[in-house]
Scaffold this motif. Sequence first.
Motif, short mmCIF file in Angstrom:
data_model
loop_
_atom_site.label_atom_id
_atom_site.label_comp_id
_atom_site.label_asym_id
_atom_site.label_seq_id
_atom_site.Cartn_x
_atom_site.Cartn_y
_atom_site.Cartn_z
N SER A 1 94.54 -27.73 -17.35
CA SER A 1 94.86 -28.01 -15.94
C SER A 1 94.17 -26.97 -15.07
N PRO A 2 94.01 -27.24 -13.76
CA PRO A 2 93.44 -26.23 -12.86
C PRO A 2 94.20 -24.90 -12.92
N GLU A 3 95.51 -24.99 -13.07
CA GLU A 3 96.32 -23.77 -13.17
C GLU A 3 95.95 -22.97 -14.41
N GLU A 4 95.78 -23.66 -15.53
CA GLU A 4 95.41 -22.98 -16.77
C GLU A 4 94.00 -22.39 -16.68
N GLN A 5 93.08 -23.13 -16.11
CA GLN A 5 91.71 -22.63 -15.94
C GLN A 5 91.71 -21.34 -15.12
N LYS A 6 92.50 -21.33 -14.06
CA LYS A 6 92.60 -20.14 -13.20
C LYS A 6 93.16 -18.95 -13.98
N ILE A 7 94.11 -19.21 -14.84
CA ILE A 7 94.70 -18.14 -15.65
C ILE A 7 93.63 -17.45 -16.50
N PHE A 8 92.76 -18.25 -17.11
CA PHE A 8 91.73 -17.68 -17.97
C PHE A 8 90.68 -16.90 -17.18
N VAL A 9 90.25 -17.46 -16.05
CA VAL A 9 89.23 -16.78 -15.24
C VAL A 9 89.80 -15.49 -14.65
N ASP A 10 91.00 -15.56 -14.08
CA ASP A 10 91.61 -14.36 -13.49
C ASP A 10 91.87 -13.28 -14.55
N SER A 11 92.33 -13.70 -15.70
CA SER A 11 92.61 -12.74 -16.78
C SER A 11 91.34 -12.07 -17.26
N CYS A 12 90.26 -12.83 -17.35
CA CYS A 12 88.98 -12.27 -17.79
C CYS A 12 88.49 -11.24 -16.78
N ASN A 13 88.57 -11.57 -15.50
CA ASN A 13 88.09 -10.65 -14.47
C ASN A 13 88.92 -9.38 -14.39
N GLU A 14 90.22 -9.48 -14.64
CA GLU A 14 91.05 -8.27 -14.68
C GLU A 14 90.73 -7.45 -15.92
N ALA A 15 90.57 -8.14 -17.05
CA ALA A 15 90.31 -7.44 -18.31
C ALA A 15 88.95 -6.75 -18.32
N LYS A 16 87.97 -7.34 -17.63
CA LYS A 16 86.63 -6.73 -17.65
C LYS A 16 86.65 -5.37 -16.94
N THR A 17 87.44 -5.25 -15.88
CA THR A 17 87.53 -3.97 -15.17
C THR A 17 88.13 -2.91 -16.08
N TYR A 18 89.19 -3.28 -16.76
CA TYR A 18 89.85 -2.38 -17.72
C TYR A 18 88.88 -2.01 -18.84
N GLN A 19 88.20 -3.01 -19.38
CA GLN A 19 87.32 -2.80 -20.54
C GLN A 19 86.16 -1.86 -20.21
N ARG A 20 85.57 -2.03 -19.04
CA ARG A 20 84.44 -1.17 -18.66
C ARG A 20 84.91 0.27 -18.47
N GLN A 21 86.10 0.46 -17.92
CA GLN A 21 86.64 1.81 -17.75
C GLN A 21 86.83 2.48 -19.11
N VAL A 22 87.38 1.73 -20.06
CA VAL A 22 87.58 2.26 -21.42
C VAL A 22 86.24 2.60 -22.05
N SER A 23 85.28 1.70 -21.93
CA SER A 23 83.96 1.88 -22.53
C SER A 23 83.29 3.16 -22.03
N ARG A 24 83.33 3.37 -20.72
CA ARG A 24 82.63 4.51 -20.13
C ARG A 24 83.35 5.83 -20.40
N ALA A 25 84.67 5.77 -20.46
CA ALA A 25 85.44 6.99 -20.75
C ALA A 25 85.25 7.44 -22.20
N GLU A 26 85.01 6.48 -23.09
CA GLU A 26 84.94 6.82 -24.51
C GLU A 26 83.57 7.30 -24.95
N ASP A 27 82.53 7.00 -24.18
CA ASP A 27 81.18 7.39 -24.60
C ASP A 27 81.06 8.89 -24.85
#
Length: 335
Positions: A253-279
């Motif tokens: 459903s459109p609601e479910e699609q939005k959940i995946f896109v929003d979750s990915c965009n939030e997770a990418k910010t977290y993931q990049r912070q972790v990646s750069r801090a750990e280098d």
Amino acid sequence: MPILVSGRLCAALVASLFVSTAASAQVQDRTLKFGYSTFEAHPLGQGANKFVELVGQKSGGKIKMKVYPATQLGSETQTISATQGGVQDIVGTSTAPLVGLVKEYAIFDFPFLFSNEKEADAVVDGPVGQTLLAKLSDKNLVGLCFFENGFRHVTNSKRPITTAADVEGLKIRTMQNPVYIDAFKTLGANAVPMPWPEVYTALESGAIDAQENPYGIIYVNKLNEVQKYVSVTKHAYSPWAMIMSKKLWDKLSPEEQKIFVDSCNEAKTYQRQVSRAEDAKIISELKAKGMAINELSPEETAKIKAKLQPVIDKYAPSVGEELVRQAQTSIAGTH
């Protein structure tokens, strides 16, 4: 008056409940299969787990994902194919194997395209990134967002790389990707395309001398056990694409699609912070484990970059001059 306010409150509560129930009805109970190539301890694995967590939260616990890290479901090429066919629901993958499906993804393989993470973010989160994600639709895939694998460096068992000449003669594993193969051949190496699950054993046996990857991949795969030298070449930057099967996407459903896109965009910010801090931590750990780490001088980097310009010139037409121009504009906008 109190009764009127109460009535309004009651009406508002009923309306809120109706909206909440309607939205909830558009989110079904689902258990999905999510596979990727790195270990869970890697920043990419941590980002993947954050994505799973966010999808669970935003779906009220209805959408669950069974995670298969560390190539449990196969190589990146195999898992991309499985996701296309709907056998696998979601895949996290380097962008290099996607070039076989969408030739424009080769722009991320151009040597020395980015100087720093800020430039990379501007491109993957801007018009270029959105264009590339959209192009997956014709291949039975839906691009959600880009995580960060990071800048790639060369490791080998023979010698430090301080000049282009030091690359000559090395048997180096590359991804199964024409730009990488041509780039290392241009530098005089013996480029050996090979699926990632085979690399450690090939390094251990001496079948190959070298490989190239970001720090996190070097560390979590314990390449220090089979490689002595890390040369900080920063010869390429690797995004990591989060991709869903279009067969699944079209059922959402459109609601479910939005959940995946929003979750990915939030997770990418977290993931990049972790990646750069750990280098920085990883560099210290690799040194402690006996690896010799050397930097290339700006002068030598410029010489290598100039030597590789013909490779960029070769692939730029297939990527598209407009896409290359958009990337250059995004990069220029960070300065």
